[in-house]
Design a protein around this motif. Structure first.
Motif, PDB file in Angstrom:
ATOM      1  N   LYS A  71       0.812  -1.213   0.000  1.00 21.09           N
ATOM      2  CA  LYS A  71       0.000   0.000   0.000  1.00 21.09           C
ATOM      3  C   LYS A  71       0.850   1.269   0.000  1.00 21.09           C
ATOM      4  N   SER A  72       1.945   1.254   0.749  1.00 18.86           N
ATOM      5  CA  SER A  72       2.766   2.461   0.858  1.00 18.86           C
ATOM      6  C   SER A  72       3.498   2.785  -0.440  1.00 18.86           C
ATOM      7  N   LEU A  73       3.554   1.822  -1.368  1.00 16.75           N
ATOM      8  CA  LEU A  73       4.262   2.049  -2.624  1.00 16.75           C
ATOM      9  C   LEU A  73       3.358   2.603  -3.712  1.00 16.75           C
ATOM     10  N   LEU A  74       2.056   2.594  -3.477  1.00  9.00           N
ATOM     11  CA  LEU A  74       1.130   3.068  -4.491  1.00  9.00           C
ATOM     12  C   LEU A  74       1.012   4.588  -4.434  1.00  9.00           C
ATOM     13  N   LYS A  75       0.697   5.176  -5.562  1.00 12.29           N
ATOM     14  CA  LYS A  75       0.555   6.631  -5.589  1.00 12.29           C
ATOM     15  C   LYS A  75      -0.816   7.027  -5.042  1.00 12.29           C
ATOM     16  N   HIS A  76      -0.947   8.288  -4.622  1.00 14.75           N
ATOM     17  CA  HIS A  76      -2.209   8.827  -4.120  1.00 14.75           C
ATOM     18  C   HIS A  76      -2.624   9.990  -5.015  1.00 14.75           C
ATOM     19  N   CYS A  77      -3.913  10.144  -5.193  1.00 13.80           N
ATOM     20  CA  CYS A  77      -4.385  11.087  -6.207  1.00 13.80           C
ATOM     21  C   CYS A  77      -4.726  12.475  -5.684  1.00 13.80           C
ATOM     22  N   ASP A  78      -4.946  12.645  -4.390  1.00 12.42           N
ATOM     23  CA  ASP A  78      -5.277  13.993  -3.940  1.00 12.42           C
ATOM     24  C   ASP A  78      -4.089  14.910  -4.202  1.00 12.42           C
ATOM     25  N   PHE A  79      -4.387  16.183  -4.409  1.00 16.87           N
ATOM     26  CA  PHE A  79      -3.374  17.120  -4.887  1.00 16.87           C
ATOM     27  C   PHE A  79      -2.187  17.234  -3.932  1.00 16.87           C
ATOM     28  N   GLN A  80      -2.468  17.313  -2.630  1.00 14.15           N
ATOM     29  CA  GLN A  80      -1.386  17.457  -1.657  1.00 14.15           C
ATOM     30  C   GLN A  80      -0.444  16.252  -1.702  1.00 14.15           C
ATOM     31  N   SER A  81      -1.046  15.050  -1.809  1.00 11.53           N
ATOM     32  CA  SER A  81      -0.211  13.842  -1.864  1.00 11.53           C
ATOM     33  C   SER A  81       0.627  13.802  -3.122  1.00 11.53           C
ATOM     34  N   GLN A  82       0.020  14.244  -4.237  1.00 11.08           N
ATOM     35  CA  GLN A  82       0.776  14.249  -5.492  1.00 11.08           C
ATOM     36  C   GLN A  82       1.965  15.210  -5.400  1.00 11.08           C
ATOM     37  N   CYS A  83       1.733  16.339  -4.763  1.00  9.04           N
ATOM     38  CA  CYS A  83       2.822  17.306  -4.598  1.00  9.04           C
ATOM     39  C   CYS A  83       3.928  16.732  -3.707  1.00  9.04           C
ATOM     40  N   LYS A  84       3.514  16.093  -2.616  1.00 15.59           N
ATOM     41  CA  LYS A  84       4.485  15.521  -1.689  1.00 15.59           C
ATOM     42  C   LYS A  84       5.301  14.416  -2.368  1.00 15.59           C
ATOM     43  N   GLU A  85       4.592  13.544  -3.108  1.00 21.20           N
ATOM     44  CA  GLU A  85       5.286  12.449  -3.785  1.00 21.20           C
ATOM     45  C   GLU A  85       6.235  12.975  -4.849  1.00 21.20           C
ATOM     46  N   GLN A  86       5.816  14.063  -5.534  1.00 24.03           N
ATOM     47  CA  GLN A  86       6.686  14.639  -6.556  1.00 24.03           C
ATOM     48  C   GLN A  86       7.928  15.244  -5.925  1.00 24.03           C
ATOM     49  N   GLU A  87       7.745  15.863  -4.773  1.00 26.33           N
ATOM     50  CA  GLU A  87       8.887  16.457  -4.062  1.00 26.33           C
ATOM     51  C   GLU A  87       9.859  15.366  -3.619  1.00 26.33           C
TER      52      GLU A  87
END
Length: 788
Positions: A71-87
């Motif tokens: 589960k922790s390896l999957l991406k998340h779609c909410d905007f904040q999560s996408q920004c965090k994952e991109q960072e």
């Protein structure tokens, strides 16, 4: 901790990872102030909405539910999560890649302490592997078209292109440059046999060179694209997880197959990664595949998987085959309906694809589809008795009991649907080329005897519409009777035009004449030249050459099917210690010769079917004796128990229990040549240590193909009886396909004395045959560089 810091230093300068085309736009959005972000609200909604739709379509939640640890390896779609994952992606992608590399090196046996020393070399090794691997070449060329650095690497040793400017070099495609560079490499090697370029030594400071950085960037894009194509759920993962997976594949130089299951096997990304990618998740989620791929609702169908599952598949048992043969040998029976389905393109496919195991597996897959539908028919009509038979190219059925009145129409529909599903499946899975007309490979016929059904199936080959042909239909009976009369007319004409020559033998032709015409059908000049050389003719009229082709082609349509109750599959799958294949030369010509002699004694169609069956049995008896001779001879030629043999159809293999040395190989060739079967086998030796099963089998096929070219070229320059006394063996002294050295071995029959000039001629023709084989592959986009 020190080790982790060292690893981090190695990849600090990495750049260019491009797993997510929207990453730049996402970074820009994430960096906006709240007030500016409001004006971009519509873009944010679209971004989130698109992500949610993709995750839903791929059932990423289902993946997480089945494997909570993922589960922790999957991406998340909410905007904040996408920004965090991109960072996190921008900050840690180098270390993620390094983890993937580390795990690959661990899995391939490289010690962790050597990692910082060998990383640069491994990047170059991976690069060269992708560049030369048949499996990965398409991905490499496609990505290389986008990178001037990659194009420069292709031509770095080719003086015609390596001094060009970027603009000049960009005018050429990567595919063109690759072929040109390979040709130059082969030419240079032929001049000085120079060893390959030594691999570059990594810089002493353990940092990657700019060239290595570019290589890694391009490699990651190639691998990412390929994994995305083959495993759609790859898109469920976060950017960092994708990077680690891709770098694991790049580092796994041993076998980066890039299929979903294999790509992550052994990766330490998360212990459950391998388990998470279960077979049922690897299949592409398309309705088309699920419609025709019921059998494979659990894996990505590749050539390798097809061979693995269907090479030895048989829908019938020996007992079932024997029972069907007993029914067939009773002849015409008005209470029994026979169906014959054959792969009419078997020989052509073997010659074209140069992979007998693949062709056998394709044939067996068609059988699976066909027999499944016949089983459904049996369920619909419980009182219908169906006896069945299968061999290396045919599926045969005998219907008795309570036969439905519309049986022929039902069989027509079954045959049509089987061909359509077979062709559609192969096209979707890209097992064969788009242009291959696989719906026409299999032909079928029905009749009141096995012979009638078989001749109807053969008659189908000459018809445009691929339907089940009935022996009882007026057109077929009339056409075949007319053809039988024309065969006799051609025979009489040939006996007149060839009178006094050794081309004639018995009531018809010499077997070699049948073989020459059969193998060069459509090429008048080549047939004429070969016949002149073989039979010492000063001249042969073009009208006679055309008559010969008509005669041989028409005769072959009456060749009966061969009944084999127990079929062994001859392959080198178990030949870890090496071995060899042995193709029986001239069996097809012997069969046509037997059929032709039978037709010369027949006055009508029914009599022709009876006589051709008698001839087939006679040829089969002799062929069995030849196979028995092979099995006994080769096992006695070497130390007891050193090899075991298997024969099937006109193919035999010998599997080495212990590796064969040069003396063993020479003894085998000499023993085969010292018999009445001299020149009747073509051998191809495969060395021990070839770990890949498919490679072993295809190497032997390549060897047989080169022998065919060699024997054909020698037929025009050597005395026929002397050539007949030579048995050739192609010793494939390489571990990889389409590259490495090949040695010619010769077995000489007693009384055959080759002069120095003749040996030099044979060697010259052998080298020419190798070049011809290489060119035939290279012209189709697969560079081949076998050398003598």
């Amino acid at each position: 901790m020190f080790f982790v810091r060292v690893l981090a230093l190695v990849l600090v300068p990495l750049y260019g990872f491009a797993f997510d085309g929207s990453s730049i736009g996402l970074l820009a959005l994430c960096s906006q102030s709240k007030s500016c972000l409001l004006s971009s609200n519509e873009y944010v909604k679209n971004l989130v909405s698109t992500c949610n739709m993709q995750m839903k379509a791929l059932d990423c939640d289902g993946l997480a539910q089945k494997n909570p640890e993922m589960k922790s390896l999957l991406k998340h779609c909410d905007f904040q999560s996408q920004c965090k994952e991109q960072e996190e992606y921008e900050k840690s992608k180098e270390l993620a890649c390094l983890r993937g590399y580390k795990n690959a090196l661990v899995d391939t046996g490289i010690a962790l302490k050597d990692l910082t020393v060998s990383l640069g070399s491994f990047i170059e090794s991976s690069w060269d592997h992708f560049k030369t691997s048949v499996k990965q070449r398409n991905e490499f060329i496609r990505q290389c078209n986008k990178s001037i650095a990659c194009k420069r690497d292709l031509v770095k040793e080719d003086h015609r292109y390596n001094t060009m400017s970027d603009d000049q070099l960009n005018k050429y495609t990567a595919a063109y440059l690759y072929v040109q560079a390979q040709d130059m490499k082969a030419y240079q090697a032929s001049l000085d046999r120079a060893p390959g370029r030594p691999r570059a030594t990594p810089p002493s400071n353990n940092r990657l060179t700019p060239v290595q950085e570019t290589m890694l960037s391009d490699l990651m894009n190639m691998v990412g694209d390929k994994i995305g194509q083959e495993y759609q759920k790859f898109s469920c993962y976060s950017g960092l997880a994708k990077v680690e997976m891709a770098c694991y594949v790049i580092g796994n130089v041993v076998d980066p197959t890039l299929l979903a299951g294999a790509a992550f096997k052994g990766a330490r990304l998360v212990a459950a990664t391998g388990r998470a990618i279960a077979a049922e998740e690897a299949i592409r989620a398309t309705d088309e595949v699920s419609a025709v791929g019921k059998l494979y609702r659990g894996s990505i169908m590749t050539r390798e998987a097809l061979v693995k599952d269907f090479l030895t598949y048989s829908p019938t048992t020996v007992t079932e085959n024997e029972k069907w043969i007993a029914i067939a040998e009773k002849g015409v029976n008005s209470k029994v309906r026979f169906l014959d389905v054959e792969n009419s393109q078997l020989k052509g496919l073997n010659d074209t694809l140069k992979d007998k195991n693949l062709v056998t597996s394709l044939t067996n897959y068609h059988k699976k589809l066909l027999f499944d539908k016949i089983e459904e028919l049996k369920k619909q009509f419980p009182d219908l008795v169906i006896d069945q038979y299968s061999d290396f190219k045919s599926s045969r059925f005998a219907f008795s009991g309570k036969i439905p009145k519309d049986l022929d129409q039902r069989l027509q529909q079954i045959f049509k649907e089987t061909n359509q599903e077979f062709a559609q499946f192969l096209k979707l899975q890209k097992v064969v080329r788009d242009g291959d007309a696989s719906t026409d490979w299999f032909r079928a016929g029905v009749g009141q005897s096995a012979e009638q059904a078989n001749v109807a199936a053969r008659y189908s080959r000459s018809q445009a519409d691929n339907i089940v042909q009935s022996y009882a239909q007026e057109n077929l009976s009339g056409d075949l009777t007319s053809k039988l009369m024309n065969v006799e007319k051609s025979r009489q004409n040939l006996r007149t035009s060839l009178n006094g020559t050794s081309v004639l033998e018995g009531n018809t032709l010499n077997s070699d004449a049948f073989d020459i015409v059969r193998k060069n059908m459509g090429n008048d000049d080549k047939i004429a030249a070969a016949l002149k050389d073989r039979f010492a003719l000063t001249n042969i009229p073009s009208s006679t050459v055309k008559e010969l082709q008509t005669y041989v082609k028409s005769t072959d349509e009456f060749s009966p099917g061969i009944f084999v109750p127990q079929r062994e599959v001859a392959h080198l799958n178990d030949a870890v210690q090496g071995g060899f294949s042995a193709d029986v030369i001239g069996l097809g010509a012997s069969n046509i010769k037997g059929t032709a002699e039978a037709l010369s004694k027949s006055s009508n169609l029914d009599q022709a079917l009876i006589e051709t069956r008698k001839a087939e049995k006679s040829v089969t008896v002799e062929f069995k004796a030849q196979k028995k001779f092979f099995e006994d001879t080769v096992t006695k030629a070497v130390d007891p128990g050193k090899i075991r043999t298997v024969c099937s159809g006109d193919d035999c293999v010998a599997i080495a229990v212990k590796p064969l040395n040069d003396t063993d190989k020479k003894k085998i060739l000499t023993a085969l040549a010292d018999s009445k079967y001299s020149g009747k086998f073509r051998l191809a030796f495969v060395p021990d240590g070839v770990t890949d099963i498919a490679t072993r089998n295809v190497l032997s096929t390549h060897g047989e193909s080169v022998e065919k070219l060699l024997r054909a070229s020698l037929s025009s320059v050597m005395e026929p009886r002397k050539l007949q006394g030579l048995t050739f063996g192609l010793d494939m002294r390489t571990q990889v396909l389409n590259d490495g050295t090949v040695k010619l071995l010769i077995g000489e029959a007693p009384g055959v004395k080759l002069s120095v000039q003749e040996r030099a001629l044979i060697q010259k023709k052998f080298e020419e045959s190798l070049r011809s084989f290489n060119q035939s592959f290279t012209s189709k986009g697969t560079p081949s560089n076998y050398s003598p």
